[in-house]
Design a protein around this motif. Structure first.
Motif, PDB file in Angstrom:
ATOM      1  N   PHE A  20      25.682   4.712  -6.339  1.00  0.00           N
ATOM      2  CA  PHE A  20      25.462   3.962  -7.577  1.00  0.00           C
ATOM      3  C   PHE A  20      23.966   3.923  -7.881  1.00  0.00           C
ATOM      4  O   PHE A  20      23.241   3.044  -7.425  1.00  0.00           O
ATOM      5  CB  PHE A  20      26.070   2.570  -7.448  1.00  0.00           C
ATOM      6  CG  PHE A  20      27.535   2.619  -7.127  1.00  0.00           C
ATOM      7  CD1 PHE A  20      28.472   2.770  -8.137  1.00  0.00           C
ATOM      8  CD2 PHE A  20      27.968   2.578  -5.804  1.00  0.00           C
ATOM      9  CE1 PHE A  20      29.823   2.855  -7.831  1.00  0.00           C
ATOM     10  CE2 PHE A  20      29.312   2.658  -5.500  1.00  0.00           C
ATOM     11  CZ  PHE A  20      30.250   2.804  -6.511  1.00  0.00           C
ATOM     12  N   LYS A  21      23.535   4.913  -8.647  1.00  0.00           N
ATOM     13  CA  LYS A  21      22.115   5.119  -8.898  1.00  0.00           C
ATOM     14  C   LYS A  21      21.758   4.759 -10.333  1.00  0.00           C
ATOM     15  O   LYS A  21      22.601   4.812 -11.227  1.00  0.00           O
ATOM     16  CB  LYS A  21      21.739   6.579  -8.629  1.00  0.00           C
ATOM     17  CG  LYS A  21      22.073   7.068  -7.223  1.00  0.00           C
ATOM     18  CD  LYS A  21      21.786   8.546  -7.077  1.00  0.00           C
ATOM     19  CE  LYS A  21      22.151   9.048  -5.689  1.00  0.00           C
ATOM     20  NZ  LYS A  21      21.910  10.499  -5.537  1.00  0.00           N
ATOM     21  N   SER A  22      20.486   4.446 -10.547  1.00  0.00           N
ATOM     22  CA  SER A  22      20.030   4.132 -11.897  1.00  0.00           C
ATOM     23  C   SER A  22      20.091   5.357 -12.804  1.00  0.00           C
ATOM     24  O   SER A  22      20.172   5.230 -14.023  1.00  0.00           O
ATOM     25  CB  SER A  22      18.603   3.588 -11.861  1.00  0.00           C
ATOM     26  OG  SER A  22      17.722   4.535 -11.285  1.00  0.00           O
ATOM     27  N   THR A  23      20.070   6.528 -12.206  1.00  0.00           N
ATOM     28  CA  THR A  23      20.159   7.771 -12.982  1.00  0.00           C
ATOM     29  C   THR A  23      21.594   8.141 -13.319  1.00  0.00           C
ATOM     30  O   THR A  23      21.844   9.114 -14.026  1.00  0.00           O
ATOM     31  CB  THR A  23      19.506   8.925 -12.205  1.00  0.00           C
ATOM     32  OG1 THR A  23      20.096   9.010 -10.896  1.00  0.00           O
ATOM     33  CG2 THR A  23      18.014   8.706 -12.061  1.00  0.00           C
ATOM     34  N   GLY A  24      22.548   7.380 -12.774  1.00  0.00           N
ATOM     35  CA  GLY A  24      23.958   7.644 -13.031  1.00  0.00           C
ATOM     36  C   GLY A  24      24.784   7.517 -11.762  1.00  0.00           C
ATOM     37  O   GLY A  24      24.284   7.747 -10.666  1.00  0.00           O
ATOM     38  N   SER A  63      18.541  -3.212  -6.713  1.00  0.00           N
ATOM     39  CA  SER A  63      18.895  -3.905  -5.474  1.00  0.00           C
ATOM     40  C   SER A  63      19.800  -3.033  -4.602  1.00  0.00           C
ATOM     41  O   SER A  63      19.586  -2.928  -3.385  1.00  0.00           O
ATOM     42  CB  SER A  63      19.586  -5.233  -5.798  1.00  0.00           C
ATOM     43  OG  SER A  63      19.989  -5.881  -4.613  1.00  0.00           O
ATOM     44  N   LEU A  64      20.781  -2.406  -5.205  1.00  0.00           N
ATOM     45  CA  LEU A  64      21.679  -1.526  -4.444  1.00  0.00           C
ATOM     46  C   LEU A  64      20.914  -0.351  -3.845  1.00  0.00           C
ATOM     47  O   LEU A  64      21.159   0.050  -2.700  1.00  0.00           O
ATOM     48  CB  LEU A  64      22.805  -1.029  -5.348  1.00  0.00           C
ATOM     49  CG  LEU A  64      23.833  -2.078  -5.771  1.00  0.00           C
ATOM     50  CD1 LEU A  64      24.778  -1.502  -6.819  1.00  0.00           C
ATOM     51  CD2 LEU A  64      24.630  -2.593  -4.570  1.00  0.00           C
ATOM     52  N   LYS A  65      19.985   0.196  -4.609  1.00  0.00           N
ATOM     53  CA  LYS A  65      19.186   1.314  -4.088  1.00  0.00           C
ATOM     54  C   LYS A  65      18.386   0.895  -2.863  1.00  0.00           C
ATOM     55  O   LYS A  65      18.332   1.618  -1.856  1.00  0.00           O
ATOM     56  CB  LYS A  65      18.231   1.823  -5.179  1.00  0.00           C
ATOM     57  CG  LYS A  65      17.366   3.004  -4.722  1.00  0.00           C
ATOM     58  CD  LYS A  65      16.195   3.237  -5.659  1.00  0.00           C
ATOM     59  CE  LYS A  65      15.145   2.162  -5.484  1.00  0.00           C
ATOM     60  NZ  LYS A  65      13.892   2.441  -6.229  1.00  0.00           N
TER      61      LYS A  65
END
Length: 353
Positions: A20-24, A63-65
């Motif tokens: 689950f990334k900010s890039t997708g 936060s997940l990253k």
């Protein structure tokens, strides 16, 4: 359940979160049970954003990253290597979590379980979407955790120790109710940055991350600048201008406008740039959209002040100043051994009788 199994389960959890990334979002079929939990986690991220207006998708995914980066076998082994983690007779540890930033209580969750104890979790209503999904994944990967993880919304009972995070006000109640059992009770703390005037524009820009990430709501967010007398803030404002889009958040903008009106009506002197206000103040906890500043005369005076106020400070951002400092831009990327309030949770958990 042996320590190695607990470590491996959290490593797999890290692999799951890493999708689950900010890039997708990127579904990786090699990740165990991703077919079962991937869509559920997507839904929980969406719910977290809708449930709490401060939890933007960008901040939730950040936060997940950070947790996916932390949950590697190398990091976990390095973290616990100084401790003698024998297989304990499991105790039940009640954990009362704050809700100011996404997954703010995850380190306590991880610490209790990695040490071999059971956890009884009471989440804040502001942050009650993500952790339950991650816990379900963890249990599915390592079924032994099923008897070790309990969530409750009721009054705590049947616990052997307490870890509670709250405000200075709630800490008094925590002390009253839980003072007779082993406990860690955290109060308000804030973080500061020490500036000398010799910082590069890159360092000052990175400081913007320490200030604006999570809208400044975390205890590791910089809420105060300590600057030499006569410090010129022009360079600072120029360096952080890349964060100007934060004012597009209606909640942040409302706080900016309200606090600015209060300051102006009180005839306070302000420096401001349209999305951040600097106010001279001896306090540490600044309102949203405001950072306090205070002048120092000498390095010796500054060190004395920091030592005197250390119980009010979570971390210090600086370059080549003291040994216990954090680099610019790194406050929201703590190591597993960077304990809140400087209290070693693992050491605490290993000594519970």
């Amino acid at each position: 359940m042996v320590l190695n199994n607990r470590i491996n389960a959290f490593v797999e959890l890290g692999n799951f979160i890493r999708q689950f990334k900010s890039t997708g979002y990127e579904k990786v079929n090699a990740v165990p049970l991703t077919d079962v939990f991937f869509d559920q986690m997507k839904q929980k991220i969406t719910l977290a954003v809708h449930h709490n207006g401060w939890f933007t998708q960008d901040n939730v995914l950040f936060s997940l990253k950070e947790w996916s980066n932390a949950l590697t076998k190398e990091n976990l082994n390095q973290w616990i290597s100084p401790y003698s983690l024998k297989e304990p007779q499991p105790k039940t540890i009640g954990v009362i979590m704050a809700g100011n930033i996404p997954l703010v209580g995850f380190h306590d969750f991880l610490s209790v379980l990695i040490s071999g104890h059971k956890i009884l979790v009471k989440q804040s209503s502001d942050d009650n979407q993500l952790l339950s999904c991650l816990a379900s994944y963890l249990i599915s990967i390592e079924p032994g955790f099923k008897e070790y993880i309990t969530f409750t919304t009721e009054k705590f009972d049947h616990f052997d120790a307490i870890i509670a995070t709250g405000s200075d006000n709630t800490s008094r109640y925590f002390e009253y109710y839980f003072g007779k059992v082993p406990h860690i009770i955290r109060k308000n703390r804030n973080s500061v940055a020490v500036l000398t005037g010799n910082e590069t524009s890159e360092q000052l820009n990175a400081l913007g991350e320490d200030i604006f990430r999570y809208y400044g709501l975390g205890c590791r967010n910089v809420s105060k600048l300590l600057v030499p007398e006569g410090y010129n803030f022009d360079t600072f404002f120029k360096a952080i201008y890349t964060y100007n889009s934060i004012i597009d958040s209606a909640k942040y903008a409302n706080n900016y406008d309200y606090n600015k009106a209060v300051y102006l009506m009180s005839n306070y002197k302000l420096f401001e740039n349209g999305f951040l206000m600097l106010k001279e103040d001896q306090s540490y906890a600044s309102p949203i959209a405001t950072v306090f500043y205070e002048n120092y005369r000498s390095e010796a005076d500054l060190k004395e002040k920091l030592e005197t106020d250390k119980e009010r400070i979570q971390c210090i951002v600086a370059h080549n100043f003291l040994s216990e400092t954090v680099d610019f831009g790194q406050t929201q990327s703590p190591k597993l051994s960077d304990y809140a309030d400087g209290i070693d949770i693992i050491e605490f958990l290993t000594k519970i009788d």
